[in-house]
Motif scaffolding. Structure first.
Motif: not given
Ligand code: DGL
Length: 270
Positions: A11-12, A42-44, A74-76, A117, A184-186
């Motif tokens: 994940d990110s 974050p990747y988002g 990670s969903n993103t 995200t 989002c997995t966070h």
């Molecule tokens: N935890 C990730 C997700 O499920 C990435 C969130 C991020 O880095 O913005 O989207």
């Protein structure tokens, strides 16, 4: 042939640990290798090309460590790069998507809210989910900039996180949603706060369990379970500061002895 090789999860940052925990519950004997791309978190709200580039680089790293399966936790990243990673990897790949389908089945008043995200909510993969499973249900979406950063900092409660989350959640509750998807997995690490703020009439769901079940199915279908006598183990890597990231991972997994190693990975822009 059973396989003692590990499962790679990434994940990110620390969000994918919410998936890893569920995988561990169901697969106590497997080796689990986790990569937190904290230097890029974050990747988002990043361009898709960067997220894809990171996904290829992490995929290379995990495969160099001999993983037998990769979980894009990670969903993103699943929105941005799951198809590409599946084409690229030499091992089976499991992705994550917001729990729109179970939410649509669970809602009593036909109103569902999704927290995720910016990239996840803007992606075709998410739109397709809504088209396929959101039939007859109103789906309200809310991007949540800033929330991932709070979780990465270990602030899963406190006034700043409450203010940020309260603001996002209230925009969904205005629409009288009775089901909230943590897309989002966070966000599962904020579940106690979400439940407290949303109140007892609102159900809160995420995909950790479903993803872990899918991991079990894929191992089963490919004959990849580890021999049962093997003891489970975990290894953690990050592109970020191992001291900082390690502190948060130790807290989230309640494992004071856990070590995190820094591994920096270069990526090509796609
Ligand atoms: N935890 C990730 C997700 O499920 C990435 C969130 C991020 O880095 O913005 O989207």
């Amino acid at each position: 042939m059973p396989s003692p090789l590990p499962i790679g999860i990434f994940d990110s940052g620390v969000g994918g640990l919410s998936i890893m925990k569920e995988v561990r519950l169901r697969l106590p004997a497997e080796g689990l290798l986790y990569y937190a791309d904290s230097a890029y978190c974050p990747y988002g709200s990043r361009p898709l090309s960067v997220i894809q580039g990171r996904a290829y680089a992490i995929c290379d790293f995990l495969q160099s460590q001999g993983v037998k399966l990769i979980v894009v936790a990670s969903n993103t990243t699943s929105v941005a790069a799951l198809d590409q990673v599946r084409d690229y990897a030499r091992v089976p790949v499991v992705g994550v998507e917001p729990a729109v389908k179970p939410a649509s089945e669970l809602t009593k008043n036909g109103r569902v809210g999704v927290l995720a995200t910016v990239v996840t909510l803007a992606g075709n993969r998410f739109n397709n989910l809504v088209e396929r499973f959101g039939n007859g249900v109103e789906i309200y979406t809310q991007p949540c900039p800033g929330l991932v950063e709070q979780i990465e900092a270990g602030s899963w409660e406190g006034p700043e996180t409450e203010a940020l989350l309260g603001n996002y959640l209230s925009r969904l509750l205005e629409h009288d949603v009775d089901t909230v998807v943590l897309g989002c997995t966070h966000y599962p690490f904020l579940r106690p706060l979400v439940e407290k703020m949303a109140g007892t009439g609102v159900k809160v769901i995420d995909t950790g369990e479903a993803v872990a079940q899918q991991v079990v199915r894929v191992l089963e279908n490919n004959g990849l379970f580890t021999p049962e006598s093997a003891p489970g183990w975990e290894r953690f890597y990050t592109s970020g500061n191992p001291g900082k990231v390690g502190r948060v991972i130790r807290l989230l997994l309640q494992d004071p002895g856990l070590e995190v190693q820094q591994v920096n990975l270069d990526h090509q822009l796609c």
